[in-house]
Motif scaffolding. Structure first.
Motif, mmCIF file in Angstrom:
data_model
loop_
_atom_site.group_PDB
_atom_site.id
_atom_site.type_symbol
_atom_site.label_atom_id
_atom_site.label_comp_id
_atom_site.label_asym_id
_atom_site.label_seq_id
_atom_site.Cartn_x
_atom_site.Cartn_y
_atom_site.Cartn_z
ATOM 1 N N GLY A 158 -46.729 9.273 20.955
ATOM 2 C CA GLY A 158 -46.567 9.369 22.400
ATOM 3 C C GLY A 158 -47.904 9.255 23.104
ATOM 4 O O GLY A 158 -48.029 8.551 24.112
ATOM 5 N N ALA B 71 -49.123 5.699 22.948
ATOM 6 C CA ALA B 71 -48.306 4.811 23.786
ATOM 7 C C ALA B 71 -48.705 4.943 25.254
ATOM 8 O O ALA B 71 -48.875 3.928 25.955
ATOM 9 C CB ALA B 71 -46.819 5.142 23.602
ATOM 10 N N VAL B 72 -48.859 6.191 25.726
ATOM 11 C CA VAL B 72 -49.208 6.401 27.139
ATOM 12 C C VAL B 72 -50.629 5.916 27.428
ATOM 13 O O VAL B 72 -50.883 5.241 28.436
ATOM 14 C CB VAL B 72 -49.058 7.898 27.522
ATOM 15 N N LYS C 207 -50.779 2.135 27.348
ATOM 16 C CA LYS C 207 -50.116 1.623 28.562
ATOM 17 C C LYS C 207 -51.052 1.721 29.761
ATOM 18 O O LYS C 207 -51.184 0.776 30.547
ATOM 19 C CB LYS C 207 -48.824 2.412 28.785
ATOM 20 N N LEU D 5 -41.759 9.959 32.508
ATOM 21 C CA LEU D 5 -42.584 10.520 31.427
ATOM 22 C C LEU D 5 -42.244 11.986 31.185
ATOM 23 O O LEU D 5 -42.168 12.441 30.039
ATOM 24 C CB LEU D 5 -44.072 10.392 31.775
#
Lengths: 223, 250
Positions: A3, A6-7, A10, A83
Motif C-alpha cells: 500500500g 502504491a500510494v 502514484k 484512500l
C-alpha cells in the motif's frame, strides 16, 4: 508495504506528469533567496548566518506549499476518501504522503542550496556535504508536520491560509536549531560541535513523525 | 461467513443540531439487495456514507461483518466496495492506471489483467490510456463502478449508481449488480426514483425524515404503497423480505 509503495509511486507519477509541486517549490525557493539577497545587501550580513537563514526560510515556505499541494491533489474527485476507506491503514497513508512531501522538498532544497552558494558567494566544498544531514532532519520533520496539518486544514475552506498559521509557530524551535546548526557548518564548525542543535532537530522530528503517525487516522476521517 | 454483512442498529446521524438519520434499523444478508429512495437532501448519501465507514454515527451502530464500519480494520475493508457521488478517480492518471492503483491497494491478484478485463467489460478498452480528466461524466461513472467492483467485494455500497449513465451504461450497471447479488454480495444502493433493476429480487425502502420506511414504487417512481411502519426495516436475505412490500421484478 504494498500500500505504501502504491500510494508513493502514484504521487511521484502524478508529480512527474504535472510538475506542479516541484516547479512551485523551486520557484518559491528562488524567489525567497533573491529577495533575501537584495534585502541583506552588503557582504558583511551575507555571511554564513544570512545564508543559513535564507535556506531555512526557503525550506519552510517550500514545505508548506509542497505538503498542501500533495494532499489537496487528493481532494479532487474525493480521492482522499477513496484512500481512507481502502484496506491501507491510515498510518501507512500518512507515511506515504509524508515521504512524497519530503521528496518534493528535497528536490527544492537541492536547487535552493545551489542558489545559496551562488548568491551568498560560498564555495562548493565539504561544508555543503556537512549541511546535508541537517537539512535532511529539517525536511523529515517539516514534511511530517506539514502533512498532518495539511490534512487538518484541508477540511476547511481556508486551507491555504490555515496551513502556514499552524505550521510555522509549531516548527519555530526546530527552525531555530536548524538555522544555528546550518550557520555553524557553513562557518566551518564540525558537526560534533553542534550536537545540542542537532539533538533539538532529532527530538522535534520524533515528535512530528510520531504525532502524525498516531493522529492522521483521526484527522483523515469525516465526522 | 456467519456474520451479517450489513447491520444498522438504532443508527442516528446529526450535523450540528440537525438530525439527518434517526434510529435506522436495517440488515442485509449475503445476496440481499436494498434500494433506498428519497427526495433530494433526505439523507440517502449520509446513510450510505455511514454504512461505508466514511462517516461516524452520532448514535447507534453501523456494522459491517459485525464490526463498526467507521473503524473497520484494513484487511476487512478489502471486502467492501464503495461508489460515491465522487468517483475517487485521479484525473491525471489514465483509466488503466486508476484501476491498477486501486487494484494494488485492494490486493487484487494479477492486477494488470484484472484491470484489462474490467475496462473491456465497461466498454472503456479503447480509452484505457486516456486520462480520466478527459472523460465525460458517464465514462467516469462506468470506470468508478469498475473501481468499486474490482476486488469482488462481499458488500457493495452504491450511491446513485445510474447517475450520468446512458441507456447502455445503465443496462451494464444493472447486469453488474445482478451478477454481484447472484454471487451473494450484499448490496445497499440509492436512487432518486424507481430503480431500473430487473431479473432479481430486491427491496425498496424510502428514507423520510431520517427514518427508513418500506416503499413500493409505481412506474413513474412514485410511492404506490406507503409503509406505515417506521424505524425497523426488517432483514433482507437474497430477496426474502419479511413484512414489507417487495417487487421481484421492477
Amino acid at each position: 508495504m504494498a500500500g505504501l509503495s502504491a500510494v508513493l509511486l502514484k504521487d511521484l507519477k502524478l508529480e512527474l506528469r504535472s510538475g506542479q509541486s516541484t516547479i512551485a517549490l523551486v520557484a518559491l525557493s528562488l524567489l525567497i533567496l533573491v529577495v533575501l539577497v537584495f534585502a541583506l545587501g552588503n557582504e558583511g550580513v551575507r555571511g554564513p548566518e544570512g545564508a543559513a537563514g535564507a535556506l531555512w526560510v526557503a525550506l519552510v515556505f517550500a514545505g508548506t506549499v509542497g505538503a498542501t499541494k500533495a494532499l489537496l491533489a487528493e481532494g479532487e474527485n474525493g480521492c482522499l476518501r477513496g484512500l481512507v476507506i481502502s484496506p491501507v491503514d491510515r498510518a501507512t497513508l500518512f507515511a506515504a504522503k509524508m515521504m512524497a512531501a519530503a521528496i518534493f522538498m528535497a528536490i527544492a532544497e537541492i536547487a535552493a542550496v545551489a542558489l545559496m552558494v551562488l548568491f551568498f558567494n560560498l564555495e562548493f566544498d565539504a561544508r555543503l556535504a556537512r549541511i546535508v544531514p541537517i537539512l535532511a532532519l529539517g525536511i523529515v520533520g517539516f514534511a511530517a508536520l506539514a502533512t498532518l496539518l495539511a490534512a487538518v486544514s484541508g477540511r476547511t475552506r481556508a486551507a491555504d491560509l490555515l496551513m502556514p498559521i499552524l505550521a510555522v509557530p509549531m516548527f519555530v524551535p526546530a527552525l531555530i536549531a536548524g538555522v544555528k546548526a546550518s550557520a555553524g557548518v557553513l562557518a566551518g564548525r564540525p558537526l560534533s560541535g553542534l550536537q545540542a542543535w542537532l539533538g533539538i532537530l532529532v527530538a522535534f522530528d520524533i515528535i512530528f513523525v510520531v504525532s502524525g503517525y498516531l493522529l492522521f487516522e483521526q484527522v483523515a476521517r469525516e465526522d | 461467513m456467519s456474520q451479517v454483512p450489513v447491520r444498522l442498529r438504532g443508527l442516528a446521524k446529526s450535523y450540528g443540531l440537525k438530525p439527518v438519520l434517526r434510529s435506522v434499523e436495517l440488515e442485509i444478508a449475503p445476496g440481499g439487495c436494498v434500494v433506498i429512495v428519497g427526495d433530494n437532501g433526505c439523507g440517502k448519501s449520509t446513510l450510505l456514507r455511514t454504512i461505508a465507514g466514511l462517516s461516524r454515527p452520532s448514535g447507534g451502530e453501523a456494522l459491517l461483518f459485525g464490526e463498526e464500519a467507521w473503524r473497520l480494520a484494513g484487511p476487512m475493508r478489502q471486502r467492501v466496495g464503495v461508489l460515491s457521488h465522487q468517483s475517487f478517480l485521479y484525473p491525471n492518471l489514465t483509466a488503466r492506471e486508476n484501476l491498477e492503483f486501486y487494484g494494488r491497494l485492494y490486493g487484487v491478484p494479477k492486477v494488470g489483467a484484472a484491470a484489462g478485463r474490467w475496462l473491456e467489460r465497461m466498454g472503456l478498452a479503447a480509452v484505457s490510456r486516456a486520462r480520466v480528466g478527459t472523460f465525460s461524466r458517464g465514462m467516469e461513472q462506468r470506470l468508478a463502478l469498475a473501481r468499486a467492483m474490482l476486488a469482488a467485494p462481499e458488500v457493495l455500497v452504491l450511491d446513485e449508481p445510474f447517475s450520468a449513465l446512458d441507456g447502455e451504461g445503465t443496462t451494464l450497471a444493472v447486469a453488474l449488480i445482478k451478477e454481484a447479488v447472484a454471487q451473494r454480495t450484499a448490496v445497499a444502493m440509492s436512487t432518486h426514483g424507481r430503480p431500473p433493476l430487473s431479473g432479481f429480487e430486491f427491496k425498496t425502502l424510502r428514507l423520510v425524515a431520517g427514518v427508513l420506511k418500506p416503499a413500493a414504487l409505481d412506474e413513474a417512481g412514485r410511492e404506490a404503497v406507503t409503509g406505515a411502519r417506521t424505524g425497523l426495516a426488517g432483514s433482507v436475505d437474497g430477496g426474502t423480505v419479511g413484512g414489507f412490500a417487495q417487487r421481484p421484478e421492477a
